[in-house]
Design an enzyme around this catalytic site. Structure first.
Site, PDB file in Angstrom:
ATOM      1  N   THR A   1      15.612  45.438  -2.287  1.00 20.65           N
ATOM      2  CA  THR A   1      16.653  44.550  -1.150  1.00 20.65           C
ATOM      3  C   THR A   1      16.840  46.002  -0.423  1.00 20.65           C
ATOM      4  OG1 THR A   1      18.126  44.262   0.008  1.00 20.65           O
ATOM      5  CG2 THR A   1      18.916  44.596  -2.909  1.00 20.65           C
ATOM      6  N   ASP A   2      17.476  46.003   1.102  1.00 14.79           N
ATOM      7  CA  ASP A   2      17.951  47.214   2.280  1.00 14.79           C
ATOM      8  C   ASP A   2      19.236  47.492   1.434  1.00 14.79           C
ATOM      9  OD1 ASP A   2      19.485  45.309   2.939  1.00 14.79           O
ATOM     10  OD2 ASP A   2      18.724  45.423   4.775  1.00 14.79           O
ATOM     11  N   GLU A   3      19.732  46.487   0.448  1.00 17.56           N
ATOM     12  CA  GLU A   3      21.289  46.572  -0.108  1.00 17.56           C
ATOM     13  C   GLU A   3      21.149  48.551  -1.351  1.00 17.56           C
ATOM     14  OE1 GLU A   3      23.974  44.146  -1.342  1.00 17.56           O
ATOM     15  OE2 GLU A   3      22.851  42.668   0.897  1.00 17.56           O
TER      16      GLU A   3
ATOM     17  N   TYR B   1      25.365  43.862  -7.574  1.00 14.32           N
ATOM     18  CA  TYR B   1      24.712  44.118  -7.184  1.00 14.32           C
ATOM     19  C   TYR B   1      23.554  44.407  -6.799  1.00 14.32           C
ATOM     20  CZ  TYR B   1      21.143  41.680  -3.899  1.00 14.32           C
ATOM     21  OH  TYR B   1      19.249  41.709  -3.155  1.00 14.32           O
TER      22      TYR B   1
ATOM     23  N   LYS C   1      19.580  45.382  -8.631  1.00  7.68           N
ATOM     24  CA  LYS C   1      18.644  45.644  -7.524  1.00  7.68           C
ATOM     25  C   LYS C   1      17.964  46.991  -7.681  1.00  7.68           C
ATOM     26  CE  LYS C   1      16.242  42.740  -5.994  1.00  7.68           C
ATOM     27  NZ  LYS C   1      15.731  42.575  -6.374  1.00  7.68           N
TER      28      LYS C   1
HETATM   29  P1  NAD Z   1      17.857  33.252  -4.510  1.00  8.12           P
HETATM   30  O1  NAD Z   1      18.548  33.040  -5.371  1.00  8.12           O
HETATM   31  O2  NAD Z   1      17.391  32.278  -3.299  1.00  8.12           O
HETATM   32  O3  NAD Z   1      16.907  33.337  -5.319  1.00  8.12           O
HETATM   33  C1  NAD Z   1      16.449  33.165  -6.653  1.00  8.12           C
HETATM   34  C2  NAD Z   1      15.376  32.489  -7.517  1.00  8.12           C
HETATM   35  O4  NAD Z   1      14.881  33.539  -9.104  1.00  8.12           O
HETATM   36  C3  NAD Z   1      15.657  31.585  -7.765  1.00  8.12           C
HETATM   37  O5  NAD Z   1      14.666  29.862  -8.061  1.00  8.12           O
HETATM   38  C4  NAD Z   1      16.112  30.861  -9.559  1.00  8.12           C
HETATM   39  O6  NAD Z   1      16.064  30.061  -9.923  1.00  8.12           O
HETATM   40  C5  NAD Z   1      15.605  32.108  -9.760  1.00  8.12           C
HETATM   41  N1  NAD Z   1      15.877  33.041 -10.894  1.00  8.12           N
HETATM   42  C6  NAD Z   1      17.379  33.699 -11.400  1.00  8.12           C
HETATM   43  N2  NAD Z   1      17.120  34.028 -12.651  1.00  8.12           N
HETATM   44  C7  NAD Z   1      16.176  34.437 -13.086  1.00  8.12           C
HETATM   45  C8  NAD Z   1      14.911  34.939 -14.239  1.00  8.12           C
HETATM   46  N3  NAD Z   1      16.336  34.830 -15.693  1.00  8.12           N
HETATM   47  N4  NAD Z   1      14.183  34.504 -14.684  1.00  8.12           N
HETATM   48  C9  NAD Z   1      13.522  33.033 -13.984  1.00  8.12           C
HETATM   49  N5  NAD Z   1      13.964  32.890 -12.391  1.00  8.12           N
HETATM   50  C10 NAD Z   1      15.194  33.490 -12.449  1.00  8.12           C
HETATM   51  O7  NAD Z   1      17.293  34.473  -4.006  1.00  8.12           O
HETATM   52  P2  NAD Z   1      16.738  34.425  -2.416  1.00  8.12           P
HETATM   53  O8  NAD Z   1      17.517  34.785  -1.614  1.00  8.12           O
HETATM   54  O9  NAD Z   1      15.773  33.735  -2.654  1.00  8.12           O
HETATM   55  O10 NAD Z   1      15.307  36.476  -2.876  1.00  8.12           O
HETATM   56  C11 NAD Z   1      14.610  36.483  -3.665  1.00  8.12           C
HETATM   57  C12 NAD Z   1      14.295  38.264  -3.832  1.00  8.12           C
HETATM   58  O11 NAD Z   1      15.149  38.874  -2.217  1.00  8.12           O
HETATM   59  C13 NAD Z   1      15.499  38.360  -4.808  1.00  8.12           C
HETATM   60  O12 NAD Z   1      15.009  39.607  -5.560  1.00  8.12           O
HETATM   61  C14 NAD Z   1      16.683  38.913  -3.367  1.00  8.12           C
HETATM   62  O13 NAD Z   1      16.823  41.117  -3.992  1.00  8.12           O
HETATM   63  C15 NAD Z   1      15.800  40.336  -2.128  1.00  8.12           C
HETATM   64  N6  NAD Z   1      16.662  39.958  -1.499  1.00  8.12           N
HETATM   65  C16 NAD Z   1      16.531  39.207  -0.558  1.00  8.12           C
HETATM   66  C17 NAD Z   1      17.178  39.223   0.995  1.00  8.12           C
HETATM   67  C18 NAD Z   1      17.680  37.700   1.499  1.00  8.12           C
HETATM   68  O14 NAD Z   1      18.758  38.055   2.652  1.00  8.12           O
HETATM   69  N7  NAD Z   1      17.939  36.565   0.969  1.00  8.12           N
HETATM   70  C19 NAD Z   1      17.033  39.897   1.252  1.00  8.12           C
HETATM   71  C20 NAD Z   1      16.495  40.851   1.450  1.00  8.12           C
HETATM   72  C21 NAD Z   1      15.800  41.026  -0.167  1.00  8.12           C
HETATM   73  O1  TDX Z   2      31.743  33.146   3.023  1.00  3.38           O
HETATM   74  C1  TDX Z   2      31.373  34.682   3.968  1.00  3.38           C
HETATM   75  N1  TDX Z   2      32.060  34.950   5.023  1.00  3.38           N
HETATM   76  C2  TDX Z   2      31.734  36.325   5.443  1.00  3.38           C
HETATM   77  O2  TDX Z   2      31.670  36.759   5.936  1.00  3.38           O
HETATM   78  C3  TDX Z   2      30.421  34.806   3.287  1.00  3.38           C
HETATM   79  C4  TDX Z   2      28.801  34.005   2.003  1.00  3.38           C
HETATM   80  C5  TDX Z   2      29.484  35.963   3.696  1.00  3.38           C
HETATM   81  N2  TDX Z   2      30.650  37.091   4.746  1.00  3.38           N
HETATM   82  C6  TDX Z   2      29.803  38.440   5.055  1.00  3.38           C
HETATM   83  C7  TDX Z   2      29.173  39.118   4.054  1.00  3.38           C
HETATM   84  C8  TDX Z   2      28.502  39.536   4.980  1.00  3.38           C
HETATM   85  O3  TDX Z   2      28.965  40.893   5.773  1.00  3.38           O
HETATM   86  O4  TDX Z   2      28.521  37.437   5.445  1.00  3.38           O
HETATM   87  C9  TDX Z   2      27.901  39.109   5.407  1.00  3.38           C
HETATM   88  C10 TDX Z   2      26.454  38.119   4.869  1.00  3.38           C
HETATM   89  O5  TDX Z   2      26.583  37.975   3.699  1.00  3.38           O
HETATM   90  P1  TDX Z   2      25.766  37.328   2.778  1.00  3.38           P
HETATM   91  O6  TDX Z   2      25.214  35.719   3.137  1.00  3.38           O
HETATM   92  O7  TDX Z   2      26.595  37.286   1.230  1.00  3.38           O
HETATM   93  O8  TDX Z   2      24.717  38.301   2.349  1.00  3.38           O
HETATM   94  P2  TDX Z   2      25.189  40.366   2.270  1.00  3.38           P
HETATM   95  O9  TDX Z   2      25.844  39.907   1.246  1.00  3.38           O
HETATM   96  O10 TDX Z   2      25.058  40.680   3.525  1.00  3.38           O
HETATM   97  O11 TDX Z   2      24.054  39.973   0.812  1.00  3.38           O
HETATM   98  C11 TDX Z   2      22.269  39.247   1.724  1.00  3.38           C
HETATM   99  O12 TDX Z   2      21.292  40.043   2.008  1.00  3.38           O
HETATM  100  C12 TDX Z   2      20.707  40.848   1.558  1.00  3.38           C
HETATM  101  C13 TDX Z   2      21.646  38.331   0.078  1.00  3.38           C
HETATM  102  O13 TDX Z   2      22.745  37.859  -0.387  1.00  3.38           O
HETATM  103  C14 TDX Z   2      20.644  39.463  -0.711  1.00  3.38           C
HETATM  104  O14 TDX Z   2      19.990  38.958  -1.469  1.00  3.38           O
HETATM  105  C15 TDX Z   2      19.952  40.413  -0.059  1.00  3.38           C
HETATM  106  O15 TDX Z   2      19.670  41.401  -1.134  1.00  3.38           O
END
Ligand code: NAD
Ligand code: TDX
Length: 330
Positions: free
Chosen positions: A125-127, A149, A153
């Site tokens: 992730t970019d984070e 988190y 990562k």
């Molecule tokens: P999510 O939380 O929706 O899904 C995570 C999945 O992993 C779930 O199905 C969960 O059951 C499974 N999981 C968790 N722990 C596990 C374990 N110990 N063994 C097997 N399975 C397990 O997450 P997401 O938003 O789909 O993110 C997927 C990937 O992409 C993550 O690695 C996250 O860091 C990365 N990512 C997410 C975002 C975003 O904006 N959501 C952005 C950049 C990168």
């Molecule tokens: O209730 C809320 N109110 C609020 O203001 C929540 C849940 C979030 N926020 C803000 C926090 C962040 O600045 O919104 C922004 C986005 O929050 P999230 O949806 O929790 O995402 P973020 O923390 O940016 O992280 C997401 O992007 C990178 C994903 O959850 C990560 O898994 C990914 O790596």
């Protein structure tokens, strides 16, 4: 082709699996897919076409070696999504983040090494870069993660790099910006705000709402992962971005309008601890090297997502109820 996808019942993983099974990636037409997922609160098989014969679903924890050692032989590639993914939860308790994201990634890579898996993509992730006030990160920027988190990562990302360097495994890493789209658990800001606003509830905007995120549609992220899987070089990192940069306030304004609500639904609440101010990736590497282009225009994508949550209550309401029941017991 036989692909093992970890975390394939989550938001991004399930979109990737559905795309593979719909033959949206021509080079992988007809691919067999094995999903390994623990089904935590964030995972659900209702995001997957469970009756599709090319899909094998296995409920397992990536921290356990035996199921992986049994399953991995015969696979051409692993795409690793599984993670604890919500920043707020990692502030409450980081233990599962260290277990799944760090130990689980290590265990998966070790099992992939032992079983001779030819190709691995680790979804980071970019984070991991931290927060950037101006400009954008390149793949060479230092890692300065701020939340438990993102630190977990970053650890996973570095372990992946070490398995390439030490064991000469064919591993590439992606670092994408914030994703939005269907089937995202309603704890992340977009699905939380949309589902609340649709039901006439208020939405909690953290701090002054000036934090900036770059929003990319999940379909574009998945196509980027596929481009890296097919053409990415071993040991290389690929930033993925090109989405829409907005403050949380601007995003909330759009969601309020799309849901037919008004600004009185917005509650200004205490800021997230250590809240990263701004993320921004320079993704010219994946564009120049792999020809990646994102396709989904943000305005259209966001409107489609609001429509999706409106039309798919049967997907998100049970997840929310289950989570509320868990919280009520604690
Ligand atoms: P999510 O939380 O929706 O899904 C995570 C999945 O992993 C779930 O199905 C969960 O059951 C499974 N999981 C968790 N722990 C596990 C374990 N110990 N063994 C097997 N399975 C397990 O997450 P997401 O938003 O789909 O993110 C997927 C990937 O992409 C993550 O690695 C996250 O860091 C990365 N990512 C997410 C975002 C975003 O904006 N959501 C952005 C950049 C990168
Ligand atoms: O209730 C809320 N109110 C609020 O203001 C929540 C849940 C979030 N926020 C803000 C926090 C962040 O600045 O919104 C922004 C986005 O929050 P999230 O949806 O929790 O995402 P973020 O923390 O940016 O992280 C997401 O992007 C990178 C994903 O959850 C990560 O898994 C990914 O790596």
């Amino acid at each position: 082709m036989k692909i093992l996808v970890t975390g394939g019942a989550g938001f991004i993983g399930s979109h990737y699996v559905r795309s593979l099974l719909a033959d949206e990636y021509p080079a992988y037409r007809g691919a067999q897919v094995t999903v390994v997922d623990k089904l935590t609160y964030a995972g659900t098989t209702t995001s997957l076409p469970m009756v599709e014969p090319r899909l094998q679903f296995v409920r397992a924890d990536i921290c356990d070696a035996q199921p992986l050692l049994d399953l991995l032989p015969g696979h051409d590639a692993v795409v690793h999504f599984a993670a604890e993914s919500h920043v707020d939860r990692s502030i409450g308790d980081a233990a599962e983040f260290v277990r799944t994201n760090v130990q689980g990634t290590h265990n998966l890579l070790e099992c992939a090494r032992l079983t001779g898996i030819p190709r691995v993509v680790v979804v980071s992730t970019d984070e991991v870069y931290g927060s950037i006030a101006t400009g954008s990160w390149t793949e060479e920027s230092p890692l300065e993660p701020n939340s438990p988190y993102s630190a977990s990562k970053a650890s996973a990302d570095l372990i992946a790099r070490s398995y390439w360097r030490t064991h000469t495994m064919d591993i590439s890493i992606t670092r994408c910006s914030n994703n939005y789209g269907p089937n995202q658990f309603p704890e992340k800001v977009i699905p939380l705000f949309v589902s609340n606003l649709m039901d006439g509830k208020s939405v909690p905007l953290y701090g002054d709402g000036s934090n900036v995120r770059e929003w990319l549609h999940v379909d574009d992220h998945c196509r980027a992962i596929q481009a890296v899987l097919e053409g990415g070089r071993a040991g290389e990192i690929y930033n993925v971005g090109g989405g829409e940069s907005l403050t949380n306030r601007e995003l909330t304004e759009r969601l309020v309008a799309l849901c037919g609500a008004d600004w009185s639904a917005v509650r200004h609440v205490e800021d997230r601890k250590g809240h990263d101010l701004r993320y921004s990736v320079n993704d010219s590497k994946i564009r120049e090297e792999l020809g990646f282009r994102n396709h989904v225009a943000f305005e259209q994508g966001l409107a489609d997502v609001v429509r999706w949550y409106r039309g798919n209550r049967s997907w998100w309401e049970p997840l929310r109820r289950r989570e509320e029941a868990v919280l009520a017991r604690t």
